[in-house]
Design a protein around this motif. Structure first.
Motif, PDB file in Angstrom:
ATOM      1  N   GLU A   1       0.822  -1.215   0.000  1.00  0.00           N
ATOM      2  CA  GLU A   1       0.000   0.000   0.000  1.00  0.00           C
ATOM      3  C   GLU A   1       0.856   1.265   0.000  1.00  0.00           C
ATOM      4  OE1 GLU A   1      -2.460   0.767   3.446  1.00  0.00           O
ATOM      5  OE2 GLU A   1      -4.095  -0.240   2.388  1.00  0.00           O
ATOM      6  N   ARG A   2       1.848   1.286   0.858  1.00  0.00           N
ATOM      7  CA  ARG A   2       2.731   2.452   0.944  1.00  0.00           C
ATOM      8  C   ARG A   2       3.545   2.614  -0.336  1.00  0.00           C
ATOM      9  NH1 ARG A   2       4.745   1.384   7.190  1.00  0.00           N
ATOM     10  NH2 ARG A   2       2.858   2.152   8.191  1.00  0.00           N
TER      11      ARG A   2
ATOM     12  N   LYS B   1       2.626   2.031  -3.207  1.00  0.00           N
ATOM     13  CA  LYS B   1       1.782   2.657  -4.225  1.00  0.00           C
ATOM     14  C   LYS B   1       1.717   4.159  -4.022  1.00  0.00           C
ATOM     15  CE  LYS B   1      -1.336  -1.108  -5.088  1.00  0.00           C
ATOM     16  NZ  LYS B   1      -2.535  -1.676  -4.477  1.00  0.00           N
TER      17      LYS B   1
END
Ligand code: ARG
Length: 272
Positions: free
Chosen positions: A120-121, A123
């Protein structure tokens, strides 16, 4: 006897000291104390670091020569990156869960804050190579050390974790766990001391530092599992030039054995 023992501090005072007397959004100029503009590409270059300085030995407040200072091994790495760029380092102490937003909006140039890489990070921002690895730990009141010796024993328990951290995600994955998510690690420690949570999950080195400095806490044998057990540095998505510079400094520091040196020195400083 260490300073905590000497002063036999009340819980509030402990919290105050560990959070730098509640200065949440404090700015420090690490190098010279002179303030500069935030643009890292102007003639008088400034590298603005975003960090959550509640995290010994990574980043924490310490009175140095009578002055509240942000220190730690992440800070030493930041100083080296700034030096390699010929920039002045400026430090912003922010809430951990705000750091990546600050990066994306350009209010800070880099984030070094014991940041674990997650898909997630990756991205949302640019992530550097891994510069250090550590394990996760479970911290409890000393008397509960054996009671919470496995991850299974945390099921249905009250858990204190830092807002926006991977530890919050780990806790969410524990069946029936009731989460108390807080901004600062020291606040979680207070919750533990005052019986409002049963256990906390944090990075091993941070757990060790708090257990040493705060009476009545212990690390259990429970081993939280994470996929990515290293730490990375964040830059704004697309800022490939800075990312390359960051990785270059990390490679240099690694080959010189500096990172282990910084970790050792910061761990010692955190205990004084
Ligand atoms: N490694 C964890 C994460 O990336 C926690 C980091 C917290 N850092 C801090 N300076 N408080 O989610």
């Amino acid at each position: 006897m260490n300073k905590w023992g000497k002063l036999s501090l009340g819980m509030l005072l402990v919290a105050g000291l560990m959070t730098g007397c509640g200065n949440n959004n404090k700015e420090n100029n690490a190098a010279t104390g002179s303030s500069a503009n935030t643009n890292s590409s102007t003639a008088s270059k400034t590298l603005t670091l975003g960090t959550s300085a509640d995290f010994p030995p990574y980043e924490f407040h310490k009175v140095v020569d009578g002055k509240d200072t942000i220190v730690g091994f992440d800070i030493e790495i930041a100083k080296q990156i700034a030096a390699d760029m010929g920039a002045e380092l400026k430090i912003k102490d922010l809430a951990f869960d705000s750091l990546l937003n600050e990066l994306s909006s350009g209010r800070v140039d880099i984030v070094i804050s014991g940041l674990s890489p997650t898909p997630e990070r990756a991205k949302a921002v640019g992530l550097s190579d891994i510069y250090y690895k550590a394990e996760q730990a479970v911290v409890v009141r000393e008397a509960d050390k054996d009671k919470f010796a496995t991850m299974d024993s945390l099921k249905g328990m009250k858990l204190g974790v830092q807002t926006g951290s991977i530890q919050e995600d780990i806790a969410k994955g524990i069946e029936g766990a009731q989460l108390t998510s807080l901004g600062k690690i020291s606040e979680i420690v207070l919750q533990l001391q005052s019986n409002r949570v049963d256990a906390s999950i944090m990075e091993g080195p941070v757990a060790k530092s708090f257990v040493k400095n705060v009476k009545g806490l212990a690390i259990t044998d429970a081993k939280p599992e994470v996929e990515d057990d290293g730490y990375v540095i964040g830059v704004k998505k697309g800022n490939d030039e800075l990312l390359a510079q960051v990785n270059k400094t990390l490679t240099r520091l690694n080959s010189e054995g500096k990172i282990d040196e910084y970790v050792a020195a910061a761990s010692e400083l955190a205990e004084k």
